[in-house]
Design an enzyme around this catalytic site. Structure first.
Site, mmCIF file in Angstrom:
data_model
loop_
_atom_site.group_PDB
_atom_site.id
_atom_site.type_symbol
_atom_site.label_atom_id
_atom_site.label_comp_id
_atom_site.label_asym_id
_atom_site.label_seq_id
_atom_site.Cartn_x
_atom_site.Cartn_y
_atom_site.Cartn_z
ATOM 1 N N ASP A 132 -4.714 7.825 8.867
ATOM 2 C CA ASP A 132 -4.865 7.175 10.169
ATOM 3 C C ASP A 132 -4.930 8.196 11.283
ATOM 4 O O ASP A 132 -4.295 9.237 11.231
ATOM 5 C CB ASP A 132 -3.678 6.254 10.432
ATOM 6 C CG ASP A 132 -3.851 4.926 9.733
ATOM 7 O OD1 ASP A 132 -5.001 4.446 9.682
ATOM 8 O OD2 ASP A 132 -2.853 4.396 9.251
ATOM 9 N N ASP A 170 5.027 0.877 11.878
ATOM 10 C CA ASP A 170 3.849 0.127 11.426
ATOM 11 C C ASP A 170 3.855 -1.337 11.898
ATOM 12 O O ASP A 170 2.826 -1.996 11.892
ATOM 13 C CB ASP A 170 3.747 0.165 9.895
ATOM 14 C CG ASP A 170 3.361 1.554 9.386
ATOM 15 O OD1 ASP A 170 3.157 2.459 10.211
ATOM 16 O OD2 ASP A 170 3.269 1.737 8.165
ATOM 17 N N LYS A 193 0.838 -1.208 0.000
ATOM 18 C CA LYS A 193 0.000 0.000 0.000
ATOM 19 C C LYS A 193 0.866 1.248 0.000
ATOM 20 O O LYS A 193 0.644 2.184 -0.767
ATOM 21 C CB LYS A 193 -0.888 0.007 1.259
ATOM 22 C CG LYS A 193 -1.569 1.339 1.498
ATOM 23 C CD LYS A 193 -2.360 1.376 2.796
ATOM 24 C CE LYS A 193 -1.584 1.855 3.983
ATOM 25 N NZ LYS A 193 -1.346 3.298 4.055
HETATM 26 C C1 UD1 Z 1 4.660 6.865 6.101
HETATM 27 C C2 UD1 Z 1 3.682 5.715 6.086
HETATM 28 C C3 UD1 Z 1 3.258 5.324 7.502
HETATM 29 C C4 UD1 Z 1 4.481 5.057 8.349
HETATM 30 C C5 UD1 Z 1 5.444 6.244 8.281
HETATM 31 C C6 UD1 Z 1 6.746 6.017 9.025
HETATM 32 C C7 UD1 Z 1 2.473 6.065 4.033
HETATM 33 C C8 UD1 Z 1 1.185 6.409 3.366
HETATM 34 N N1 UD1 Z 1 2.495 6.107 5.346
HETATM 35 O O1 UD1 Z 1 3.960 7.980 6.644
HETATM 36 O O2 UD1 Z 1 2.455 4.149 7.416
HETATM 37 O O3 UD1 Z 1 4.066 4.863 9.686
HETATM 38 O O4 UD1 Z 1 5.783 6.519 6.918
HETATM 39 O O5 UD1 Z 1 7.394 4.884 8.558
HETATM 40 O O6 UD1 Z 1 3.440 5.705 3.388
HETATM 41 N N2 UD1 Z 1 6.942 14.617 10.287
HETATM 42 C C9 UD1 Z 1 7.053 15.955 10.570
HETATM 43 N N3 UD1 Z 1 6.964 16.846 9.538
HETATM 44 C C10 UD1 Z 1 6.778 16.450 8.248
HETATM 45 C C11 UD1 Z 1 6.663 15.084 7.978
HETATM 46 C C12 UD1 Z 1 6.752 14.179 9.022
HETATM 47 O O7 UD1 Z 1 7.218 16.349 11.717
HETATM 48 O O8 UD1 Z 1 6.715 17.322 7.353
HETATM 49 C C13 UD1 Z 1 7.019 13.635 11.404
HETATM 50 C C14 UD1 Z 1 5.691 12.911 11.600
HETATM 51 O O9 UD1 Z 1 4.806 13.632 12.400
HETATM 52 C C15 UD1 Z 1 6.149 11.637 12.249
HETATM 53 C C16 UD1 Z 1 7.468 11.338 11.565
HETATM 54 O O10 UD1 Z 1 7.914 12.612 11.062
HETATM 55 O O11 UD1 Z 1 6.380 11.825 13.604
HETATM 56 C C17 UD1 Z 1 7.376 10.292 10.473
HETATM 57 O O12 UD1 Z 1 6.656 10.797 9.392
HETATM 58 P P1 UD1 Z 1 6.897 10.344 7.888
HETATM 59 O O13 UD1 Z 1 8.139 9.527 7.774
HETATM 60 O O14 UD1 Z 1 6.772 11.552 7.047
HETATM 61 O O15 UD1 Z 1 5.666 9.396 7.673
HETATM 62 P P2 UD1 Z 1 4.564 9.438 6.542
HETATM 63 O O16 UD1 Z 1 5.210 9.616 5.210
HETATM 64 O O17 UD1 Z 1 3.487 10.364 6.919
#
Ligand code: UD1
Length: 435
Positions: free
Chosen positions: A128, A318, A33
């Site tokens: 989520d 995850d 996914k």
């Molecule tokens: C993706 C996955 C999710 C997984 C996560 C971490 C998808 C659709 N989702 O989410 O299932 O749990 O990677 O492996 O692929 N953060 C910030 N600022 C930002 C971006 C992120 O502070 O601009 C923080 C988030 O709040 C979080 C952490 O960084 O605490 C991880 O986020 P990120 O790696 O970006 O996860 P996603 O891409 O949202």
């Protein structure tokens, strides 16, 4: 998008699970996914007919298909798992709220739309329900590439005549921000470097697809990515096979760990989950990489371990609900530390309803294994927690009835059918037959 046999996710179905002992047989791991949604968003970059294979039949793919349809890309998912996406070059760079609020990955249209159309309007992304999920890293990176942002009423508007290359260094290796910036940089003017980039297999999958379209990217799979922007006519539609889903593979291993037995987890990629497999081995799973997948055997009770979640190649956040579920019936005490999403322990309450002994304190969960859980009604609050409830049901005496199944449908392609095929006592009860 027309999906054949796609779940709608609208019903109030429940999943009923019972422990009946050992699992045996072969289970196939579908495409990921967290990769396919980004691959779909990347089709915005190049006109023509794109073909993605190994696409899971899940609700999030349907929603992303609807979002792309609103933007101007038609898609069709065949039963074989082949998704055809047609980009005719007439795109509307607006992502409507009612679709964006349903999946986090909708933020992945930001980079491609901005670099392709020079502007984009996007509602703030949903997905989520586990705490605030900001997009400041996405925004700061695109600003460094020349984009201008305006925010009002939960919507963002970004403009850029043409993005230009930049040197970007992340404080944290965000998966989504890495994906958005790489995709945006593909059509930018000049060279973009991203330091402390995310290295997840799904990020690699996206880069591989972009390169197949004609992008020039160096350092794929490392934490320093270099993208040399190309003109729009250098890109073409491409075909790509989606990487297998390591989280789903882990789900079947967790199911085995609490049930006992032997499974061939076909299409699992052990090299994408090396750290996790090492920890699962310590817990007592016998794991053997074989041609085309992974052979796994479980006998007796698992041993407890301490685990912390980290960006790849660490143990993914995850996996955590699955690991906590395994620990809840393991021998001894295990401590799980969450380093990515502090609020992501909501399912612990549900596990406690099944008799698990878990105490949470801030980022930590202390799990005291009990010999058996006992069946009860529980609710799935998000995708991975939903899968963990199913695993917990396999570890419980009596019947566990899981509601909130629509969350599981978002990310799991026929979890019930796959587990049944290897001997689990699990069924999906439709709202009609349960009323
Ligand atoms: C993706 C996955 C999710 C997984 C996560 C971490 C998808 C659709 N989702 O989410 O299932 O749990 O990677 O492996 O692929 N953060 C910030 N600022 C930002 C971006 C992120 O502070 O601009 C923080 C988030 O709040 C979080 C952490 O960084 O605490 C991880 O986020 P990120 O790696 O970006 O996860 P996603 O891409 O949202």
């Amino acid at each position: 998008m027309q999906g054949q046999g796609a779940h709608t996710g609208d019903g109030e179905d429940q999943i009923v699970v019972r422990n009946v002992g050992a699992l045996a047989g072969t289970v196939d791991v579908p495409g990921a996914k967290n990769s396919v949604l980004k691959l779909m968003a990347a089709t915005i970059l190049a006109d023509g007919v794109h073909e993605l294979s190994n696409v899971p039949n899940i609700v999030d793919v349907t929603i992303m298909g609807e979002l792309l349809a609103a933007i101007g890309i038609e898609s069709d998912l065949a039963e074989s798992g082949r998704l055809t996406l047609v980009n005719r070059g007439e795109l509307t760079p607006v992502a409507p709220y009612e679709l964006v609020e349903r999946i986090r990955a909708s933020v992945n249209v930001l980079g491609p739309l901005l670099t392709r159309c020079g502007r984009v309007r996007l509602s703030m992304p949903g997905g989520d329900d586990f705490g605030a999920r900001p997009i400041d890293l996405h925004v700061a990176g695109l600003e460094a590439m020349g984009a201008q942002f305006k925010f009002s009423h939960g919507e963002l508007e970004a403009t850029a005549e043409r993005l230009h290359g930049a040197e970007i260094s992340f404080e944290f290796p965000s998966v989504g921000a890495t994906e958005n910036l790489v995709t945006a940089a593909v059509l930018a003017d000049g060279r973009t470097t991203i330091d402390n980039a995310a290295r997840e297999p799904e990020v690699v999958d996206l880069c591989t697809y972009l390169v197949a379209m004609g992008a020039e990217i160096e350092g794929v799979g490392t934490s320093r990515l270099t993208v040399y922007g190309v003109p729009r006519d250098a890109l073409r539609a491409a075909s790509h096979e989606t990487v297998p889903d390591r989280i789903q593979a882990a789900t079947y291993l967790a199911a085995l760990a609490v049930s006992g037995g032997e499974l061939l987890v076909r299409d699992a990629r052990p090299e994408h989950m090396a750290n996790l497999l090492g920890r699962f081995s310590e817990m007592g799973l016998e794991l053997t990489p074989v041609r085309g997948g992974l052979h796994a055997a479980a006998a007796g009770r698992m041993r407890s371990i301490d685990v912390q979640t980290l960006p790849y190649p660490g143990i993914a956040t995850d996996y955590k609900p699955l690991v906590i579920t395994m620990l809840s019936v393991a021998d001894d005490v295990g401590i799980v530390t969450e380093n990515l999403y502090p609020g992501r322990f909501r399912y612990v309450e549900e596990l406690s309803r099944l008799g698990a002994d878990i105490r949470t304190d801030g980022h930590h969960a202390v799990v005291r294994g009990v010999p058996r859980l006992s069946g009860a009604p529980v609710r799935a609050h998000d995708i991975r927690a939903g899968a963990a409830m199913v695993v917990a049901g396999l570890a419980a005496e009596g019947e566990t009835v899981i509601s909130g199944v629509r969350h599981i449908d978002r990310g799991y392609d026929d979890l019930v059918g796959r587990l049944r095929s290897v001997g689990a006592a699990i069924e999906r009860v439709s709202s009609d037959s349960s009323s």
